[in-house]
Design a protein around this motif. Structure first.
Motif, PDB file in Angstrom:
ATOM      1  N   ALA A  69      -1.400 -39.485   8.686  1.00 58.86           N
ATOM      2  CA  ALA A  69      -1.199 -40.209  10.836  1.00 58.86           C
ATOM      3  C   ALA A  69       0.160 -41.437   9.484  1.00 58.86           C
ATOM      4  O   ALA A  69       0.602 -41.812  10.757  1.00 58.86           O
ATOM      5  N   VAL A  70       0.542 -41.412   8.251  1.00 58.19           N
ATOM      6  CA  VAL A  70       2.184 -42.203   8.322  1.00 58.19           C
ATOM      7  C   VAL A  70       3.006 -41.444   8.876  1.00 58.19           C
ATOM      8  O   VAL A  70       3.771 -41.591   9.194  1.00 58.19           O
ATOM      9  N   VAL A  71       2.733 -40.119   8.624  1.00 58.17           N
ATOM     10  CA  VAL A  71       4.028 -38.983   9.070  1.00 58.17           C
ATOM     11  C   VAL A  71       3.845 -39.163  10.956  1.00 58.17           C
ATOM     12  O   VAL A  71       5.917 -38.798  11.315  1.00 58.17           O
ATOM     13  N   ALA A  72       3.116 -39.189  11.195  1.00 55.00           N
ATOM     14  CA  ALA A  72       3.255 -39.290  12.602  1.00 55.00           C
ATOM     15  C   ALA A  72       3.484 -40.911  13.264  1.00 55.00           C
ATOM     16  O   ALA A  72       4.375 -40.579  13.771  1.00 55.00           O
ATOM     17  N   GLN A  73       3.648 -41.689  12.758  1.00 54.67           N
ATOM     18  CA  GLN A  73       3.907 -43.261  12.838  1.00 54.67           C
ATOM     19  C   GLN A  73       5.431 -42.583  12.019  1.00 54.67           C
ATOM     20  O   GLN A  73       5.846 -43.668  13.369  1.00 54.67           O
ATOM     21  N   HIS A  74       5.566 -42.282  10.991  1.00 54.05           N
ATOM     22  CA  HIS A  74       6.926 -43.332  10.361  1.00 54.05           C
ATOM     23  C   HIS A  74       8.259 -41.595  10.518  1.00 54.05           C
ATOM     24  O   HIS A  74       9.354 -41.568   9.390  1.00 54.05           O
ATOM     25  N   GLY A  75       7.261 -40.041  10.497  1.00 52.24           N
ATOM     26  CA  GLY A  75       8.304 -38.864  10.002  1.00 52.24           C
ATOM     27  C   GLY A  75       8.171 -38.422   8.930  1.00 52.24           C
ATOM     28  O   GLY A  75       8.560 -37.471   8.886  1.00 52.24           O
ATOM     29  N   ARG A  76       8.437 -38.366   7.775  1.00 54.90           N
ATOM     30  CA  ARG A  76       7.506 -38.454   6.569  1.00 54.90           C
ATOM     31  C   ARG A  76       7.196 -39.153   5.779  1.00 54.90           C
ATOM     32  O   ARG A  76       6.417 -40.366   5.993  1.00 54.90           O
ATOM     33  N   LEU A  77       6.939 -38.859   4.251  1.00 52.01           N
ATOM     34  CA  LEU A  77       6.677 -40.277   3.746  1.00 52.01           C
ATOM     35  C   LEU A  77       7.875 -39.067   2.065  1.00 52.01           C
ATOM     36  O   LEU A  77       7.370 -38.622   1.736  1.00 52.01           O
ATOM     37  N   ASP A  78       7.982 -40.371   1.520  1.00 55.10           N
ATOM     38  CA  ASP A  78       8.314 -40.515   0.060  1.00 55.10           C
ATOM     39  C   ASP A  78       7.409 -40.778  -0.866  1.00 55.10           C
ATOM     40  O   ASP A  78       7.911 -40.671  -2.430  1.00 55.10           O
ATOM     41  N   VAL A  79       7.135 -42.252  -1.488  1.00 56.95           N
ATOM     42  CA  VAL A  79       6.207 -42.420  -1.776  1.00 56.95           C
ATOM     43  C   VAL A  79       4.432 -42.831  -1.549  1.00 56.95           C
ATOM     44  O   VAL A  79       4.252 -43.311  -0.546  1.00 56.95           O
ATOM     45  N   VAL A  80       3.660 -42.168  -3.047  1.00 55.18           N
ATOM     46  CA  VAL A  80       2.219 -43.182  -2.481  1.00 55.18           C
ATOM     47  C   VAL A  80       1.914 -43.334  -3.654  1.00 55.18           C
ATOM     48  O   VAL A  80       2.511 -43.215  -5.230  1.00 55.18           O
ATOM     49  N   VAL A  81       1.272 -44.775  -4.192  1.00 57.99           N
ATOM     50  CA  VAL A  81       0.837 -45.586  -4.932  1.00 57.99           C
ATOM     51  C   VAL A  81      -0.728 -45.476  -4.712  1.00 57.99           C
ATOM     52  O   VAL A  81      -0.663 -46.194  -3.463  1.00 57.99           O
ATOM     53  N   THR A  82      -1.640 -45.275  -5.664  1.00 56.94           N
ATOM     54  CA  THR A  82      -3.057 -45.531  -5.183  1.00 56.94           C
ATOM     55  C   THR A  82      -3.842 -46.308  -5.799  1.00 56.94           C
ATOM     56  O   THR A  82      -3.755 -46.491  -7.761  1.00 56.94           O
TER      57      THR A  82
END
Ligand SMILES: NC(=O)c1ccc[n+]([C@@H]2O[C@H](COP(=O)([O-])OP(=O)(O)OC[C@H]3O[C@@H](n4cnc5c(N)ncnc54)[C@H](O)[C@@H]3O)[C@@H](O)[C@H]2O)c1
Length: 245
Positions: A69-82
């Motif tokens: 969902a994140v990549v569909a909306q924003h094109g990429r992912l750089d950081v995940v915080v759990t």
């Protein structure tokens, strides 16, 4: 990492997750607040100019679905915080095994699932990534009634180290930020009880609980370009609690 980071925060609808979302948005990240409490995530997203995602970290395939969902909306992912987490307490001798399973499922498996989904995306993008897991001082020490919670947070500590070892080859760093008692809904019960509060404050050299922004500042550092050679680390943000022992 990209010039404009895209950051996914689980548990981003309240407490520490909301503060992390605000701090990362303030430094210019595109922030996605993911929470099982969609209304909470939407509230935080509206305040910080981010977007919201409904996500129960224990649902099968939740990590992959959130990353997609994140990549569909924003094109990429750089950081995940759990930051999604729960605390259930009670005398260990009567603690139902199902409750222990639930705590481990949210705090440990839920963190693993989204971290692994993120790592697959980072590997595909080919320019690394940052993962910050939220542990606790209870990754190191136990308080009465915390068999489930302390077991889960001890596991988060070793999960962070194991993932750091496995994923260094992708340029992915994995670190654990360990809050001490922090002023959120989770600790409202103990901080709101004058006797419990006094006992806790006596153990904290700085004599105050953390504010969620104290934790967020540590997360911001570990998820930035300034922490490129730090991986597998455990960073207490506890006002000196663990130092006092
Ligand atoms: N508050 C403290 O004193 C303290 C101390 C040490 C560590 N921590 C840890 O920090 C993290 C955040 O805690 P907090 O104090 O902000 O708690 P909080 O209860 O204020 O917020 C937790 C958020 O996680 C979300 N969440 C819970 N289960 C979820 C699930 N299955 N899927 C998706 N979202 C879920 C909740 O809806 C909530 O928005 C937790 O891992 C907690 O264990 C908190």
């Amino acid at each position: 990492m990209a010039d404009m980071r895209v950051s996914l925060i689980t548990g981003g609808g309240a407490g520490i997750g909301a503060a992390v979302a605000a701090t990362l948005a303030a430094r210019g990240d595109v922030v996605v607040c993911a929470d099982r409490d969609l209304a909470g995530a939407q509230r935080v997203a509206a305040e910080i100019g981010g977007t919201a995602l409904e996500m129960d970290v224990t649902a099968p395939g939740a990590g992959d679905a959130a990353v997609r969902a994140v990549v569909a909306q924003h094109g990429r992912l750089d950081v995940v915080v759990t930051c999604a987490g729960i605390e259930k307490t009670g005398p260990a001798e009567t603690l139902p095994a199902d409750l222990v399973r639930t705590v481990l499922d949210v705090n440990v498996v839920g963190s693993f699932d989204v971290a692994a989904a993120a790592c697959r995306q980072f590997a595909e993008q080919g320019d690394g990534g940052r993962i910050v897991l939220i542990g606790s001082v209870n990754s190191m020490i136990a308080l009465p009634g915390q068999a489930a919670y302390a077991a889960s947070k001890g596991s988060v500590l070793m999960l962070g180290k194991a993932l750091a070892v496995d994923w260094a080859k992708y340029g992915v760093t994995v670190n654990v930020v360990a809050p001490g008692v922090t002023d959120t809904a989770m600790s409202a019960g103990s901080l709101g009880d004058p006797e419990k509060r006094a006992t806790m404050m006596a153990r904290i050299p700085m004599g105050r609980p953390a504010q969620p922004s104290d934790i967020a500042d540590a997360v911001a550092f570990l998820s930035s370009e300034h922490a490129g050679y730090i991986t597998g680390a455990y960073l207490p943000v506890d006002g000196g609690w663990l130092a006092l022992g």
